[in-house]
Design a protein around this motif. Structure first.
Motif, PDB file in Angstrom:
ATOM      1  N   ALA A  59       1.484  -1.357  -0.153  1.00 29.62           N
ATOM      2  CA  ALA A  59      -0.773   0.301   0.081  1.00 29.62           C
ATOM      3  C   ALA A  59       0.992   1.381  -0.110  1.00 29.62           C
ATOM      4  CB  ALA A  59      -1.242  -0.056   1.376  1.00 29.62           C
ATOM      5  N   ASN A  60       2.011   0.995   0.508  1.00 31.60           N
ATOM      6  CA  ASN A  60       2.574   2.545   0.980  1.00 31.60           C
ATOM      7  C   ASN A  60       3.143   2.664  -0.145  1.00 31.60           C
ATOM      8  OD1 ASN A  60       2.977   2.528   3.912  1.00 31.60           O
ATOM      9  ND2 ASN A  60       4.274   1.281   4.038  1.00 31.60           N
ATOM     10  N   GLN A  61       3.281   1.788  -1.037  1.00 31.63           N
ATOM     11  CA  GLN A  61       4.489   1.544  -2.524  1.00 31.63           C
ATOM     12  C   GLN A  61       3.516   2.155  -3.704  1.00 31.63           C
ATOM     13  OE1 GLN A  61       6.583  -1.698  -3.164  1.00 31.63           O
ATOM     14  NE2 GLN A  61       7.566  -1.399  -1.433  1.00 31.63           N
ATOM     15  N   ALA A  62       2.510   1.889  -3.774  1.00 30.07           N
ATOM     16  CA  ALA A  62       0.807   2.153  -4.539  1.00 30.07           C
ATOM     17  C   ALA A  62       1.263   3.855  -3.978  1.00 30.07           C
ATOM     18  CB  ALA A  62      -0.439   1.271  -3.989  1.00 30.07           C
ATOM     19  N   VAL A  63       0.887   4.336  -2.854  1.00 30.27           N
ATOM     20  CA  VAL A  63       0.313   5.690  -2.584  1.00 30.27           C
ATOM     21  C   VAL A  63       1.378   6.606  -2.837  1.00 30.27           C
ATOM     22  CG1 VAL A  63      -0.314   7.022  -0.864  1.00 30.27           C
ATOM     23  CG2 VAL A  63      -1.408   5.108  -0.663  1.00 30.27           C
ATOM     24  N   ALA A  64       2.622   6.279  -2.493  1.00 27.00           N
ATOM     25  CA  ALA A  64       3.960   7.431  -3.659  1.00 27.00           C
ATOM     26  C   ALA A  64       3.623   7.338  -4.632  1.00 27.00           C
ATOM     27  CB  ALA A  64       4.851   6.431  -2.430  1.00 27.00           C
ATOM     28  N   ALA A  65       3.425   6.203  -5.093  1.00 31.12           N
ATOM     29  CA  ALA A  65       3.108   6.724  -6.834  1.00 31.12           C
ATOM     30  C   ALA A  65       2.273   7.149  -7.498  1.00 31.12           C
ATOM     31  CB  ALA A  65       3.646   5.364  -7.630  1.00 31.12           C
ATOM     32  N   ALA A  66       1.248   6.848  -6.859  1.00 30.22           N
ATOM     33  CA  ALA A  66       0.161   7.210  -7.314  1.00 30.22           C
ATOM     34  C   ALA A  66      -0.003   9.030  -6.645  1.00 30.22           C
ATOM     35  CB  ALA A  66      -1.443   7.002  -6.938  1.00 30.22           C
ATOM     36  N   ARG A  67       0.360   9.481  -5.990  1.00 29.14           N
ATOM     37  CA  ARG A  67       0.282  10.678  -5.299  1.00 29.14           C
ATOM     38  C   ARG A  67       1.645  11.649  -6.185  1.00 29.14           C
ATOM     39  NH1 ARG A  67       0.218  10.684   1.660  1.00 29.14           N
ATOM     40  NH2 ARG A  67      -1.752  10.877   1.449  1.00 29.14           N
ATOM     41  N   LEU A  68       1.855  11.122  -6.374  1.00 30.83           N
ATOM     42  CA  LEU A  68       3.166  11.995  -7.853  1.00 30.83           C
ATOM     43  C   LEU A  68       2.329  12.366  -9.064  1.00 30.83           C
ATOM     44  CD1 LEU A  68       6.694  10.181  -6.619  1.00 30.83           C
ATOM     45  CD2 LEU A  68       5.490  12.128  -6.362  1.00 30.83           C
ATOM     46  N   GLY A  69       1.135  11.002  -9.111  1.00 28.12           N
ATOM     47  CA  GLY A  69       0.797  11.601 -10.514  1.00 28.12           C
ATOM     48  C   GLY A  69       0.151   9.899 -11.138  1.00 28.12           C
ATOM     49  N   GLY A  70       1.225   9.080 -11.029  1.00 30.37           N
ATOM     50  CA  GLY A  70       1.192   7.315 -11.446  1.00 30.37           C
ATOM     51  C   GLY A  70      -0.710   7.004 -11.410  1.00 30.37           C
ATOM     52  N   GLN A  71      -0.723   6.102 -12.898  1.00 35.36           N
ATOM     53  CA  GLN A  71      -2.072   4.998 -12.892  1.00 35.36           C
ATOM     54  C   GLN A  71      -1.796   3.830 -11.935  1.00 35.36           C
ATOM     55  OE1 GLN A  71      -2.714   4.582 -17.133  1.00 35.36           O
ATOM     56  NE2 GLN A  71      -4.166   2.755 -16.211  1.00 35.36           N
ATOM     57  N   VAL A  72      -2.042   3.664 -10.795  1.00 35.82           N
ATOM     58  CA  VAL A  72      -1.802   2.868 -10.485  1.00 35.82           C
ATOM     59  C   VAL A  72      -3.143   1.460  -9.560  1.00 35.82           C
ATOM     60  CG1 VAL A  72       0.056   2.008  -8.194  1.00 35.82           C
ATOM     61  CG2 VAL A  72       0.183   4.326  -9.520  1.00 35.82           C
ATOM     62  N   ALA A  73      -2.843   0.452  -9.916  1.00 36.95           N
ATOM     63  CA  ALA A  73      -3.151  -0.432  -9.113  1.00 36.95           C
ATOM     64  C   ALA A  73      -3.176  -1.279  -8.107  1.00 36.95           C
ATOM     65  CB  ALA A  73      -4.203  -0.999 -10.429  1.00 36.95           C
ATOM     66  N   LEU A  74      -3.878  -1.513  -7.253  1.00 34.64           N
ATOM     67  CA  LEU A  74      -3.291  -2.128  -6.334  1.00 34.64           C
ATOM     68  C   LEU A  74      -3.589  -3.501  -5.763  1.00 34.64           C
ATOM     69  CD1 LEU A  74      -1.555  -2.843  -3.549  1.00 34.64           C
ATOM     70  CD2 LEU A  74      -3.449  -1.673  -2.225  1.00 34.64           C
ATOM     71  N   VAL A  75      -3.220  -5.085  -6.270  1.00 31.52           N
ATOM     72  CA  VAL A  75      -4.186  -5.696  -5.400  1.00 31.52           C
ATOM     73  C   VAL A  75      -3.632  -6.709  -4.243  1.00 31.52           C
ATOM     74  CG1 VAL A  75      -2.960  -8.861  -6.544  1.00 31.52           C
ATOM     75  CG2 VAL A  75      -3.473  -6.535  -8.389  1.00 31.52           C
ATOM     76  N   GLY A  76      -3.870  -6.993  -3.366  1.00 27.25           N
ATOM     77  CA  GLY A  76      -4.493  -7.553  -2.132  1.00 27.25           C
ATOM     78  C   GLY A  76      -5.403  -7.474  -1.233  1.00 27.25           C
ATOM     79  N   ALA A  77      -5.173  -7.410  -0.033  1.00 26.15           N
ATOM     80  CA  ALA A  77      -6.019  -7.989   0.759  1.00 26.15           C
ATOM     81  C   ALA A  77      -6.240  -7.584   2.284  1.00 26.15           C
ATOM     82  CB  ALA A  77      -5.997  -9.857   0.997  1.00 26.15           C
ATOM     83  N   VAL A  78      -7.154  -7.210   2.524  1.00 25.09           N
ATOM     84  CA  VAL A  78      -7.772  -6.467   4.007  1.00 25.09           C
ATOM     85  C   VAL A  78      -8.864  -7.719   4.511  1.00 25.09           C
ATOM     86  CG1 VAL A  78      -7.471  -4.175   3.659  1.00 25.09           C
ATOM     87  CG2 VAL A  78      -9.940  -5.099   3.330  1.00 25.09           C
ATOM     88  N   GLY A  79      -8.390  -7.395   5.963  1.00 28.49           N
ATOM     89  CA  GLY A  79      -9.366  -7.973   6.948  1.00 28.49           C
ATOM     90  C   GLY A  79     -10.927  -7.852   6.855  1.00 28.49           C
ATOM     91  N   THR A  80     -11.718  -8.106   7.864  1.00 33.72           N
ATOM     92  CA  THR A  80     -13.264  -7.673   7.845  1.00 33.72           C
ATOM     93  C   THR A  80     -13.561  -6.539   8.945  1.00 33.72           C
ATOM     94  OG1 THR A  80     -13.766 -10.003   8.842  1.00 33.72           O
ATOM     95  CG2 THR A  80     -14.283  -9.639   6.088  1.00 33.72           C
ATOM     96  N   ASP A  81     -12.722  -6.798  10.054  1.00 33.61           N
ATOM     97  CA  ASP A  81     -12.195  -5.996  11.021  1.00 33.61           C
ATOM     98  C   ASP A  81     -12.562  -4.648  10.680  1.00 33.61           C
ATOM     99  OD1 ASP A  81      -9.895  -5.477   9.886  1.00 33.61           O
ATOM    100  OD2 ASP A  81      -8.573  -5.768  11.582  1.00 33.61           O
ATOM    101  N   ALA A  82     -12.301  -3.446  11.552  1.00 31.89           N
ATOM    102  CA  ALA A  82     -12.643  -2.024  11.333  1.00 31.89           C
ATOM    103  C   ALA A  82     -11.500  -1.366  10.696  1.00 31.89           C
ATOM    104  CB  ALA A  82     -13.486  -1.492  12.891  1.00 31.89           C
ATOM    105  N   GLN A  83     -10.363  -1.685  10.996  1.00 34.33           N
ATOM    106  CA  GLN A  83      -9.522  -1.231  10.742  1.00 34.33           C
ATOM    107  C   GLN A  83      -8.991  -1.548   9.603  1.00 34.33           C
ATOM    108  OE1 GLN A  83      -7.315   0.336  12.616  1.00 34.33           O
ATOM    109  NE2 GLN A  83      -9.026  -0.618  15.181  1.00 34.33           N
ATOM    110  N   ALA A  84      -9.661  -2.421   8.999  1.00 33.11           N
ATOM    111  CA  ALA A  84      -9.849  -2.106   7.302  1.00 33.11           C
ATOM    112  C   ALA A  84      -9.674  -0.201   6.809  1.00 33.11           C
ATOM    113  CB  ALA A  84     -10.934  -3.158   6.299  1.00 33.11           C
ATOM    114  N   GLU A  85     -11.204  -0.201   6.967  1.00 32.39           N
ATOM    115  CA  GLU A  85     -11.149   1.432   6.680  1.00 32.39           C
ATOM    116  C   GLU A  85      -9.870   2.093   7.076  1.00 32.39           C
ATOM    117  OE1 GLU A  85     -13.451   2.197   4.983  1.00 32.39           O
ATOM    118  OE2 GLU A  85     -13.961  -0.171   4.822  1.00 32.39           O
ATOM    119  N   VAL A  86      -8.965   2.274   8.348  1.00 32.55           N
ATOM    120  CA  VAL A  86      -7.260   2.600   7.788  1.00 32.55           C
ATOM    121  C   VAL A  86      -6.649   2.474   7.058  1.00 32.55           C
ATOM    122  CG1 VAL A  86      -6.226   3.257   9.547  1.00 32.55           C
ATOM    123  CG2 VAL A  86      -7.805   3.191  10.290  1.00 32.55           C
ATOM    124  N   ALA A  87      -6.977   1.118   7.193  1.00 33.80           N
ATOM    125  CA  ALA A  87      -5.632   0.917   5.730  1.00 33.80           C
ATOM    126  C   ALA A  87      -6.032   1.537   4.368  1.00 33.80           C
ATOM    127  CB  ALA A  87      -5.804  -0.206   6.019  1.00 33.80           C
TER     128      ALA A  87
END
Length: 321
Positions: A59-87
């Motif tokens: 997620a860090n690397q995806a955000v870094a590239a996207a904030r600089l203007g990159g066209q970015v997609a992330l392949v990953g997973a989050v859980g079903t807990d409330a912390q997913a929204e923070v993540a």
């Protein structure tokens, strides 16, 4: 269940036509604490902070590239807990495409980050939902991975997920094996570039050339990696900048001197910017020069993703002396 981000987080005045980036990797929540110094074994210290921030190397690397203007997609997973929204909060804000992000039963990944007064950090990572990123989930995003100009991966997902990638990538495979795990040597040799720090480089070399006497200098480390079949490599050297090895030889990348506040995620900012530079057609040394400036900028703010620059931020200059 999947999540889709709105595109509104892409910085104004930037273009998404520079080439697409797909990041395959971890999504965490960072529990951040500050201390005067790191505790010794068995020692208890008073600290401050305790904030929950979005993190995870993918997620860090995806955000870094996207904030600089990159066209970015992330392949990953989050859980079903409330912390997913923070993540997911900064990924959504940055405009990262989350169509290939899965929600799996259980907790979201967690990183416990302790930052000392000098800016150095120690991190304990609990995989959580990232442990579900095996070969099957990676192959499910195969069309997006094959269409990307740059595919980025790290070491915070299972081995089988990483080892599934080279067969899917048709563009360039930017591989950051952190933390280092045992991998099929063919995967390491498919890395173009392989991005490692000095500790990680030694562990990778031990896998590729187990009988080799460990090289003593950064230059020798890079030569050993390329001699072992890695087509291109970047060795990050912290406050000393980086070294790049490609088909044209070795290139020294100077640092961008800053007063570091927190180095958490600075290496991921470096990699996100490196991916952006390569996606828009820069050669590897030029992309690494941008990455050096972005990584330095990130070290001047607290946390990982909250410290990353946008395309409008002024980056520190490289020390060309």
């Amino acid at each position: 269940m999947t999540h889709q981000a709105a595109p509104s987080g892409v910085p104004a005045g930037t273009s998404s036509s520079d080439g697409s980036i797909v990041v395959v990797g971890s999504v965490n929540v960072d529990l951040l604490a500050q201390v005067r110094r790191h505790p010794r074994p068995g020692e208890t210290l008073h600290g401050s902070g305790g904030r929950m921030l979005p993190g995870g190397k993918g997620a860090n690397q995806a955000v870094a590239a996207a904030r600089l203007g990159g066209q970015v997609a992330l392949v990953g997973a989050v859980g079903t807990d409330a912390q997913a929204e923070v993540a997911l909060s900064a990924l959504r804000e940055a405009g990262v495409d989350l169509a290939h992000l899965a929600e799996v039963e259980g907790p979201t990944g967690l990183a416990i980050v302790t930052v000392a007064q000098d800016g150095e950090n120690s991190i304990v990572v609990i995989a959580g939902a990232n442990g579900a990123m095996g070969a099957q989930r990676v192959r499910a995003a195969g069309d997006a991975i094959a269409a990307a100009r740059i595919v980025v991966c790290q070491g915070e997902i299972p081995r089988e997920g990483i080892e599934a990638l080279p067969a899917l990538v048709t563009g360039r495979f930017l591989h950051n094996p952190a933390p280092v795990m045992e991998l099929d040597p063919a995967v390491l040799r498919a890395s173009d570039p392989l991005v490692v720090n000095q500790h990680e480089a030694a562990l990778v070399l031990a896998q590729l050339t187990p009988d080799l006497t460990p090289p003593e200098t950064p230059e020798a480390v890079l030569r050993a990696l390329t001699d072992a079949g890695v087509p291109a490599a970047v060795l990050t050297l912290g406050a000393e900048g980086a070294l790049v090895a490609d088909a044209d030889g070795l290139h020294r990348i100077p640092p961008a001197p800053v007063d570091a506040v927190d180095t958490t995620g600075a290496g991921d900012a470096f990699i996100g910017a490196l991916a952006l530079g390569l996606a828009r057609g820069d050669d590897l040394p030029s992309a690494a020069r941008l990455a050096s400036r972005v990584g330095a900028f990130a070290a001047t703010g607290e946390g990982a993703q909250p410290s990353y620059p946008s395309a409008q931020d002024l980056l520190p200059e490289l020390d060309e002396a």
